[in-house]
Design a protein around this motif. Structure first.
Motif, PDB file in Angstrom:
ATOM      1  N   VAL A 181      32.859 -54.689 -46.959  1.00 20.09           N
ATOM      2  CA  VAL A 181      31.980 -53.514 -46.923  1.00 20.09           C
ATOM      3  C   VAL A 181      32.723 -52.316 -46.340  1.00 20.09           C
ATOM      4  CG1 VAL A 181      29.927 -52.538 -45.841  1.00 20.09           C
ATOM      5  CG2 VAL A 181      29.828 -54.813 -46.857  1.00 20.09           C
ATOM      6  N   ASP A 182      33.506 -52.547 -45.280  1.00 23.48           N
ATOM      7  CA  ASP A 182      34.282 -51.452 -44.691  1.00 23.48           C
ATOM      8  C   ASP A 182      35.265 -50.865 -45.698  1.00 23.48           C
ATOM      9  OD1 ASP A 182      32.936 -51.878 -42.342  1.00 23.48           O
ATOM     10  OD2 ASP A 182      34.583 -52.898 -41.316  1.00 23.48           O
ATOM     11  N   ALA A 183      35.880 -51.729 -46.516  1.00 21.87           N
ATOM     12  CA  ALA A 183      36.820 -51.251 -47.531  1.00 21.87           C
ATOM     13  C   ALA A 183      36.102 -50.413 -48.585  1.00 21.87           C
ATOM     14  CB  ALA A 183      37.534 -52.432 -48.187  1.00 21.87           C
ATOM     15  N   ILE A 184      34.929 -50.874 -49.009  1.00 19.93           N
ATOM     16  CA  ILE A 184      34.146 -50.100 -49.986  1.00 19.93           C
ATOM     17  C   ILE A 184      33.748 -48.756 -49.388  1.00 19.93           C
ATOM     18  CG2 ILE A 184      31.975 -50.001 -51.259  1.00 19.93           C
ATOM     19  CD1 ILE A 184      32.131 -53.026 -51.591  1.00 19.93           C
ATOM     20  N   THR A 185      33.340 -48.751 -48.123  1.00 21.50           N
ATOM     21  CA  THR A 185      32.916 -47.509 -47.467  1.00 21.50           C
ATOM     22  C   THR A 185      34.060 -46.515 -47.372  1.00 21.50           C
ATOM     23  OG1 THR A 185      31.271 -48.722 -46.164  1.00 21.50           O
ATOM     24  CG2 THR A 185      31.907 -46.543 -45.372  1.00 21.50           C
ATOM     25  N   PHE A 186      35.232 -47.000 -46.990  1.00 23.14           N
ATOM     26  CA  PHE A 186      36.382 -46.100 -46.880  1.00 23.14           C
ATOM     27  C   PHE A 186      36.764 -45.541 -48.244  1.00 23.14           C
ATOM     28  CE2 PHE A 186      41.092 -45.440 -46.490  1.00 23.14           C
ATOM     29  CZ  PHE A 186      41.018 -44.348 -45.651  1.00 23.14           C
ATOM     30  N   THR A 187      36.737 -46.402 -49.265  1.00 20.87           N
ATOM     31  CA  THR A 187      37.049 -45.943 -50.622  1.00 20.87           C
ATOM     32  C   THR A 187      36.047 -44.884 -51.076  1.00 20.87           C
ATOM     33  OG1 THR A 187      37.863 -48.175 -51.093  1.00 20.87           O
ATOM     34  CG2 THR A 187      37.542 -46.720 -52.967  1.00 20.87           C
ATOM     35  N   THR A 188      34.783 -45.094 -50.747  1.00 21.02           N
ATOM     36  CA  THR A 188      33.747 -44.125 -51.105  1.00 21.02           C
ATOM     37  C   THR A 188      33.995 -42.789 -50.426  1.00 21.02           C
ATOM     38  OG1 THR A 188      32.122 -45.902 -51.396  1.00 21.02           O
ATOM     39  CG2 THR A 188      31.260 -43.673 -51.092  1.00 21.02           C
ATOM     40  N   ASN A 189      34.412 -42.823 -49.176  1.00 19.01           N
ATOM     41  CA  ASN A 189      34.693 -41.577 -48.466  1.00 19.01           C
ATOM     42  C   ASN A 189      35.893 -40.852 -49.057  1.00 19.01           C
ATOM     43  OD1 ASN A 189      32.824 -41.062 -46.151  1.00 19.01           O
ATOM     44  ND2 ASN A 189      33.360 -43.155 -45.642  1.00 19.01           N
ATOM     45  N   LEU A 190      36.905 -41.595 -49.495  1.00 25.37           N
ATOM     46  CA  LEU A 190      38.037 -40.967 -50.166  1.00 25.37           C
ATOM     47  C   LEU A 190      37.588 -40.277 -51.452  1.00 25.37           C
ATOM     48  CD1 LEU A 190      40.903 -43.615 -49.806  1.00 25.37           C
ATOM     49  CD2 LEU A 190      40.705 -41.421 -48.615  1.00 25.37           C
ATOM     50  N   GLU A 191      36.704 -40.941 -52.191  1.00 29.19           N
ATOM     51  CA  GLU A 191      36.188 -40.349 -53.428  1.00 29.19           C
ATOM     52  C   GLU A 191      35.409 -39.073 -53.131  1.00 29.19           C
ATOM     53  OE1 GLU A 191      33.530 -39.559 -56.778  1.00 29.19           O
ATOM     54  OE2 GLU A 191      32.893 -40.248 -54.783  1.00 29.19           O
ATOM     55  N   HIS A 192      34.642 -39.075 -52.028  1.00 34.17           N
ATOM     56  CA  HIS A 192      33.905 -37.866 -51.634  1.00 34.17           C
ATOM     57  C   HIS A 192      34.871 -36.724 -51.295  1.00 34.17           C
ATOM     58  CE1 HIS A 192      30.205 -39.851 -52.000  1.00 34.17           C
ATOM     59  NE2 HIS A 192      30.085 -40.359 -50.781  1.00 34.17           N
ATOM     60  N   VAL A 193      35.984 -37.061 -50.634  1.00 42.06           N
ATOM     61  CA  VAL A 193      36.985 -36.033 -50.320  1.00 42.06           C
ATOM     62  C   VAL A 193      37.523 -35.415 -51.602  1.00 42.06           C
ATOM     63  CG1 VAL A 193      39.294 -35.640 -49.367  1.00 42.06           C
ATOM     64  CG2 VAL A 193      37.647 -37.045 -48.107  1.00 42.06           C
ATOM     65  N   GLY A 194      37.841 -36.263 -52.586  1.00 42.65           N
ATOM     66  CA  GLY A 194      38.306 -35.748 -53.864  1.00 42.65           C
ATOM     67  C   GLY A 194      37.286 -34.840 -54.519  1.00 42.65           C
ATOM     68  N   ASP A 195      36.019 -35.217 -54.444  1.00 43.51           N
ATOM     69  CA  ASP A 195      34.967 -34.392 -55.046  1.00 43.51           C
ATOM     70  C   ASP A 195      34.827 -33.046 -54.344  1.00 43.51           C
ATOM     71  OD1 ASP A 195      34.347 -36.155 -57.042  1.00 43.51           O
ATOM     72  OD2 ASP A 195      32.587 -37.004 -56.053  1.00 43.51           O
ATOM     73  N   ILE A 196      34.933 -33.037 -53.022  1.00 37.84           N
ATOM     74  CA  ILE A 196      34.826 -31.769 -52.293  1.00 37.84           C
ATOM     75  C   ILE A 196      35.961 -30.832 -52.690  1.00 37.84           C
ATOM     76  CG2 ILE A 196      34.939 -30.702 -50.002  1.00 37.84           C
ATOM     77  CD1 ILE A 196      33.557 -33.226 -48.899  1.00 37.84           C
ATOM     78  N   ILE A 197      37.158 -31.397 -52.828  1.00 34.82           N
ATOM     79  CA  ILE A 197      38.294 -30.579 -53.248  1.00 34.82           C
ATOM     80  C   ILE A 197      38.071 -30.044 -54.653  1.00 34.82           C
ATOM     81  CG2 ILE A 197      40.753 -30.616 -53.808  1.00 34.82           C
ATOM     82  CD1 ILE A 197      41.088 -32.717 -51.573  1.00 34.82           C
ATOM     83  N   ASP A 198      37.668 -30.922 -55.569  1.00 32.69           N
ATOM     84  CA  ASP A 198      37.544 -30.542 -56.983  1.00 32.69           C
ATOM     85  C   ASP A 198      36.341 -29.636 -57.243  1.00 32.69           C
ATOM     86  OD1 ASP A 198      38.084 -30.576 -59.769  1.00 32.69           O
ATOM     87  OD2 ASP A 198      36.657 -32.203 -60.044  1.00 32.69           O
ATOM     88  N   LYS A 199      35.195 -30.031 -56.733  1.00 33.17           N
ATOM     89  CA  LYS A 199      33.949 -29.344 -57.106  1.00 33.17           C
ATOM     90  C   LYS A 199      33.587 -28.187 -56.175  1.00 33.17           C
ATOM     91  CE  LYS A 199      31.967 -33.366 -59.429  1.00 33.17           C
ATOM     92  NZ  LYS A 199      33.231 -34.119 -59.430  1.00 33.17           N
ATOM     93  N   ASN A 200      34.161 -28.164 -54.988  1.00 38.41           N
ATOM     94  CA  ASN A 200      33.830 -27.086 -54.054  1.00 38.41           C
ATOM     95  C   ASN A 200      35.015 -26.152 -53.806  1.00 38.41           C
ATOM     96  OD1 ASN A 200      31.942 -29.492 -53.383  1.00 38.41           O
ATOM     97  ND2 ASN A 200      30.951 -27.771 -52.370  1.00 38.41           N
ATOM     98  N   LEU A 201      36.088 -26.709 -53.273  1.00 42.64           N
ATOM     99  CA  LEU A 201      37.197 -25.870 -52.850  1.00 42.64           C
ATOM    100  C   LEU A 201      37.938 -25.247 -54.030  1.00 42.64           C
ATOM    101  CD1 LEU A 201      38.352 -28.077 -49.876  1.00 42.64           C
ATOM    102  CD2 LEU A 201      37.650 -25.680 -49.708  1.00 42.64           C
ATOM    103  N   LEU A 202      38.104 -25.991 -55.119  1.00 38.82           N
ATOM    104  CA  LEU A 202      38.760 -25.385 -56.284  1.00 38.82           C
ATOM    105  C   LEU A 202      37.904 -24.299 -56.918  1.00 38.82           C
ATOM    106  CD1 LEU A 202      40.573 -28.334 -58.108  1.00 38.82           C
ATOM    107  CD2 LEU A 202      41.503 -26.664 -56.486  1.00 38.82           C
ATOM    108  N   GLU A 203      36.592 -24.451 -56.835  1.00 38.56           N
ATOM    109  CA  GLU A 203      35.711 -23.385 -57.326  1.00 38.56           C
ATOM    110  C   GLU A 203      35.847 -22.135 -56.459  1.00 38.56           C
ATOM    111  OE1 GLU A 203      31.693 -24.493 -57.887  1.00 38.56           O
ATOM    112  OE2 GLU A 203      32.123 -26.004 -59.420  1.00 38.56           O
ATOM    113  N   LEU A 204      36.008 -22.345 -55.153  1.00 34.79           N
ATOM    114  CA  LEU A 204      36.231 -21.195 -54.270  1.00 34.79           C
ATOM    115  C   LEU A 204      37.571 -20.540 -54.581  1.00 34.79           C
ATOM    116  CD1 LEU A 204      34.958 -22.711 -50.897  1.00 34.79           C
ATOM    117  CD2 LEU A 204      33.776 -21.056 -52.350  1.00 34.79           C
TER     118      LEU A 204
END
Length: 305
Positions: free
Chosen positions: A140-163
């Protein structure tokens, strides 16, 4: 001259230094060729459509949770390497207004999403074969960490790159002081990503405590950066006025990324009893009933009425 013409020990040391320096000079022009050779020998695993594929998720061991976790961890590090590259190169997009780099980073997020789905499904399948609470927790910890990495990628792609796109489109420029604040926050987040990966791989308590402390550091950097920005607004700095929303949004998103990265420390610290149950102050104890009656002016009936 004395050092060059010294005794035998000094001459041997000088020889080794000169030899290593000569090798460095000789092979330095070849580093690009070596990198291309490595890329050819160990290319990214992609399907016919060019989409990235998992490299280490061995289906033969998915029913053996400990081995499956080791295989998944290698894939998680591969995914994390892509996310870290996205994060590192992000600052150059804002600095250089580079739309080509922006497109390349956005395409990296497609790879992150693909690896995330593969890792998540693999670990979910492995969790069905877990025979102990410890195995289940680690999966579960591994899945959670992987999910957080995916969220980081999304913030970069969908938020920061738009800025970044907004900055390029409107031809905006940050003030020198504002840019330094953004660079400082970005550099700290990159450092914290390295620390988060170390915490994930080792599970050590001391680095986990250090990582979690970075939440307070990042909160302070955001507060100080916001105050500096407001001071520039009050002084009428044109650059600061034009980029105000952009500046504050970038700081907010960097702080969000940092929160996702530092979350890897929580299960480790919790397992070692290092976390408090709540950050809220405890409520005061309720007043005794007799005191409450006395304060209200009422009295209880005498015994035996």
């Amino acid at each position: 001259i004395a050092e060059v013409n010294g005794g035998p020990a000094r001459q041997i040391a000088n020889f080794h230094t000169a030899f290593n320096l000569a090798l460095t000079i000789l092979f330095l022009p070849l580093t690009g060729l070596v990198a291309k050779l490595v890329d050819r020998l160990l290319p990214d695993t992609r399907d016919a459509e060019g989409a990235i594929r998992a490299r280490y998720l061995d289906p033969e061991v998915v029913k053996r949770p400990s081995l499956a976790l080791a295989a998944a961890s290698r894939e998680v590090l591969r995914m994390a390497d892509i996310v870290e590259t996205m994060l590192r190169e992000l600052i150059a997009v804002f600095r250089d207004n580079d739309p080509k780099l922006m497109d390349r980073i956005s395409k990296m997020d497609d790879d992150v999403d693909a690896l995330y789905e593969a890792i998540k499904l693999y670990l979910t399948e492995a969790s069905r074969a877990a025979t102990s609470e410890e195995e289940s927790r680690r999966l579960v910890d591994a899945i959670t960490f992987t999910t957080n990495l995916e969220h980081v990628g999304d913030i970069i792609d969908k938020n920061l790159l738009e800025l970044a796109q907004k900055k390029i489109r409107n031809r905006l420029s940050f003030s020198e002081e504002g840019w330094k604040d953004l660079e400082t926050m970005h550099s700290r987040v990159v450092d914290n990503m390295q620390l988060a990966l170390g915490v994930y791989m080792t599970g050590d308590v001391d680095p986990a405590r250090q990582l979690l402390a970075q939440k307070d550091t990042m909160r302070e950097l955001e507060r100080a950066g916001s105050e500096h920005h407001l001071e520039r607004l009050r002084s009428g700095r044109v650059q600061s006025i034009e980029t105000s929303a952009l500046h504050l949004d970038i700081m907010r998103d960097l702080k969000r990324i940092n929160s996702h990265l530092t979350s890897v420390a929580y299960p480790i610290l919790d397992a070692h009893g290092e976390l408090r149950k709540s950050r809220l102050r405890p409520l005061p104890p309720p007043e005794p009933a007799s005191d409450a009656l006395a304060d209200s002016g009422e009295s209880r009936p005498a015994a035996g009425g």
